[in-house]
Design a protein around this motif. Structure first.
Motif, short mmCIF file in Angstrom:
data_model
loop_
_atom_site.label_atom_id
_atom_site.label_comp_id
_atom_site.label_asym_id
_atom_site.label_seq_id
_atom_site.Cartn_x
_atom_site.Cartn_y
_atom_site.Cartn_z
N TYR A 189 0.83 -1.21 0.00
CA TYR A 189 0.00 0.00 0.00
C TYR A 189 0.86 1.26 0.00
O TYR A 189 0.66 2.19 -0.78
CB TYR A 189 -0.93 -0.01 1.21
N TYR A 245 1.29 4.61 -2.49
CA TYR A 245 0.77 5.84 -1.87
C TYR A 245 1.84 6.93 -1.83
O TYR A 245 1.57 8.10 -2.14
CB TYR A 245 0.27 5.54 -0.46
N ALA A 272 -4.38 1.59 -3.12
CA ALA A 272 -3.39 2.67 -3.08
C ALA A 272 -3.36 3.44 -4.39
O ALA A 272 -3.27 4.67 -4.39
CB ALA A 272 -2.01 2.09 -2.78
#
Length: 458
Positions: free
Chosen positions: A148, A152, A208
Motif C-alpha cells: 500500500y 501511496y 493505493a
C-alpha cells in the motif's frame, strides 16, 4: 491601489466575511465543509471496507494498511504545517486589505509544500519497512502495508498540494469551492476502488493506486483554481519562493496543528505496538476499525473549524472584535453539542459499526467492548477543539502549541505506555478518554485568560 479599494475587493472575494451576520455566515461555510469531510471520510472508510472484503486475506490486509496509517498521518501533518499556518495568516492579511502580502504567503507555502513532498517521498520510501515493523506490523501484515505504502508515497506531492493548498481557498470564505476540491478526489476514489481492487484484481495495490489518482485530480483542480482570477488571492510566479520573513511566521503558527498530527502518528505507533504486544493482530485490526469510525467525529470538528476559523481570522485582522467573539462562541457550542451527539450514537451501536468492516466474530467483539471506552471523552473534548480553532484563527501560536502538546505528548502517550502495565490491553483504550477530559478542562481555563489578553473587554 489604495487601502479602501483593496478592502472592498477583498470583501467581495472573501464572501463578505466582514459583513454577513455571523451565525448565517458560519452555517453557510460549515455545511459545505462538513459535506466535503463526510465524502472524504466516506472514501477512507470505503477504502478499508473494500480491503477487508478481499477474499481470503481481507482482515489481515486491512490490519496491514492500518499499521501504515502513522506514515500516512505523517505525510498529511506536513501539509497541515504549511496549510494551517499559512491560510489563517493570509486571511488576516485579507482582513487588513494587504492582498500582496496574502499572495506572498500563498506563494511561499506552495514552494515549501513542493520541497517537503520531494524529501518525504525519498526518505519514507527508503525507510518504510523498518518503520512499519517498529509501528507494530507482524510478519503476516507487513506485506500488505508495504504494498500500500509504496504506491501511496509516489503521490506525496499530490497529497501535500491537495491538503495544504485547499486551506487557502477555504480561508477566502470560498468553502463551496474547497468542498468541490475534496469531492472530486473522494468520488473518483469511490469509483476506482472496486475497479482496481476486484475487477483488475490488484488488491491492496489497487486501493493505493485509486487513492493516488484521486489525490492527483484534487491537487490539479486546486492549483488551477488558485491560478485563476476567480481566487481572491492567486498563485503568482514572483511569490513562489522561499522568503524567510514569510515562511517563519507560517511555521510558527502551523506548528500547533502539525504537532497535533505528528503526535497522532506517534500515538498510532504506540497504540499499534502496544496492541500487538498485549493483544495481537486482532486488536490492531480492531483499533483500525475504531479509528475509522472516529472519523465521524473528526468530520464535524474539521467542518466546524473550517466554517468558524476564516470568520475569526478575517474579522480579527479587520479589528471587528464583536464579530470575532460571536464567531468563537458559536464555534464552541457547535463543537460540544455535535461532538456529544455523535459520541452517544457510536457508544450505543458499536457492534453495528464493527460489522460494516468485518464479519470476524472475535474482532467484532473487541470493537463492541472497547469502542465505547475509547470515544467516551470526546463530548467534553469539544471544548479543546473550540479553543484550538479560535487560537489558530487569532494567530496565537504558542498557546495553541502548548495545548496540542498537553493532550498528546504530556498526557496520552505516557498513559498509553503506563496503563497497560497495570490493566493489560484495556489500558491502551482507557488512555484516550482520560487525556481528552483532562486536556479539555485545562484548555477551557487557559482560554478564559488568553482571550481577554488578545481581545480585551468587549
Amino acid at each position: 491601489m489604495d487601502r479602501k479599494i483593496a478592502i472592498d475587493e477583498n470583501k467581495s472575494g472573501s464572501s463578505n466575511l466582514g459583513t454577513t451576520p455571523v451565525p448565517r455566515l458560519i452555517v453557510s461555510l460549515a455545511i459545505p465543509a462538513i459535506v466535503a469531510q463526510i465524502i472524504n471520510a466516506l472514501y477512507n472508510i470505503v477504502d478499508r471496507i473494500y480491503i477487508a472484503m478481499i477474499p481470503g486475506v481481507g482482515d489481515m490486509a486491512m490490519t496491514g494498511v492500518g499499521v501504515s496509517f502513522p506514515i500516512i498521518i505523517l505525510v498529511s501533518a506536513f501539509a497541515q504545517l504549511i496549510g494551517s499556518g499559512g491560510a489563517p495568516l493570509a486571511s488576516i492579511e485579507l482582513g487588513k486589505g494587504n492582498k500582496d502580502r496574502a499572495e506572498a504567503i500563498l506563494g511561499s507555502s506552495a514552494a515549501s509544500l513542493f520541497m517537503i513532498s520531494i524529501l518525504l517521498t525519498i526518505v519514507l520510501q527508503i525507510t518504510k519497512n523498518p518503520i512499519l515493523l517498529l509501528f507494530g506490523a507482524s510478519e503476516i501484515t507487513i506485506e500488505y502495508a508495504d504494498q500500500y505504502l509504496f504506491i501511496y508515497l509516489l503521490g506525496t506531492l499530490f497529497v501535500q498540494f491537495s491538503l495544504g493548498l485547499n486551506s487557502f481557498i477555504a480561508s477566502q470564505g470560498k468553502i463551496k469551492i474547497a468542498m468541490l476540491s475534496v469531492l472530486i478526489g473522494a468520488i473518483l476514489n469511490i469509483i476506482l476502488d472496486p475497479i482496481f481492487i476486484f475487477t483488475l484484481n490488484l488488491g491492496v495495490k489497487g486501493a493505493a493506486l485509486a487513492t493516488l489518482i484521486s489525490q492527483a485530480a484534487s491537487a490539479l483542480w486546486i492549483v488551477r483554481y488558485l491560478l485563476s482570477h476567480k481566487s481572491a488571492i492567486r498563485l503568482k510566479k514572483k511569490y513562489i519562493k522561499f522568503d524567510k520573513k514569510v515562511i517563519l511566521p507560517i511555521l510558527a503558527l502551523g506548528v500547533s496543528p502539525f504537532i497535533m498530527q505528528l503526535t497522532e502518528c506517534l500515538i498510532n505507533i504506540i497504540f499499534n505496538s502496544g496492541l500487538q504486544k498485549y493483544g495481537g493482530d486482532y486488536y490492531v485490526g480492531a483499533m483500525t476499525i475504531i479509528t475509522s469510525v472516529m472519523q465521524l467525529i473528526y468530520i464535524f470538528c474539521n467542518g466546524i473549524t473550517q466554517g468558524v476559523q476564516p470568520v475569526i481570522s478575517y474579522n480579527f485582522g479587520a479589528k471587528n472584535y464583536v464579530r470575532v467573539k460571536t464567531a468563537y462562541r458559536l464555534g464552541f457550542a457547535l463543537h460540544i453539542i455535535i461532538g456529544s451527539l455523535i459520541v452517544a450514537i457510536i457508544m450505543l451501536f458499536p457492534t453495528f459499526f464493527a460489522s460494516l468492516f468485518t464479519d470476524n466474530f472475535e474482532m467484532i467483539n473487541i470493537v463492541t467492548y472497547m469502542m465505547p471506552i475509547f470515544v467516551c471523552g470526546w463530548g467534553i473534548f469539544g471544548i479543546q477543539s473550540g479553543v484550538q480553532c479560535t487560537l489558530v484563527g487569532l494567530g496565537q501560536a504558542k498557546t495553541s502549541l502548548f495545548l496540542a502538546c498537553l493532550r498528546k505528548i504530556i498526557l496520552l502517550i505516557p498513559l498509553a505506555i503506563i496503563l497497560p502495565r497495570f490493566f493489560g490491553v484495556i489500558g491502551i483504550f482507557l488512555a484516550e478518554p482520560i487525556s481528552d477530559i483532562i486536556s479539555a478542562i485545562t484548555a477551557g481555563f487557559i482560554f478564559k485568560r488568553k482571550i481577554k489578553q488578545v481581545l480585551g473587554t468587549i
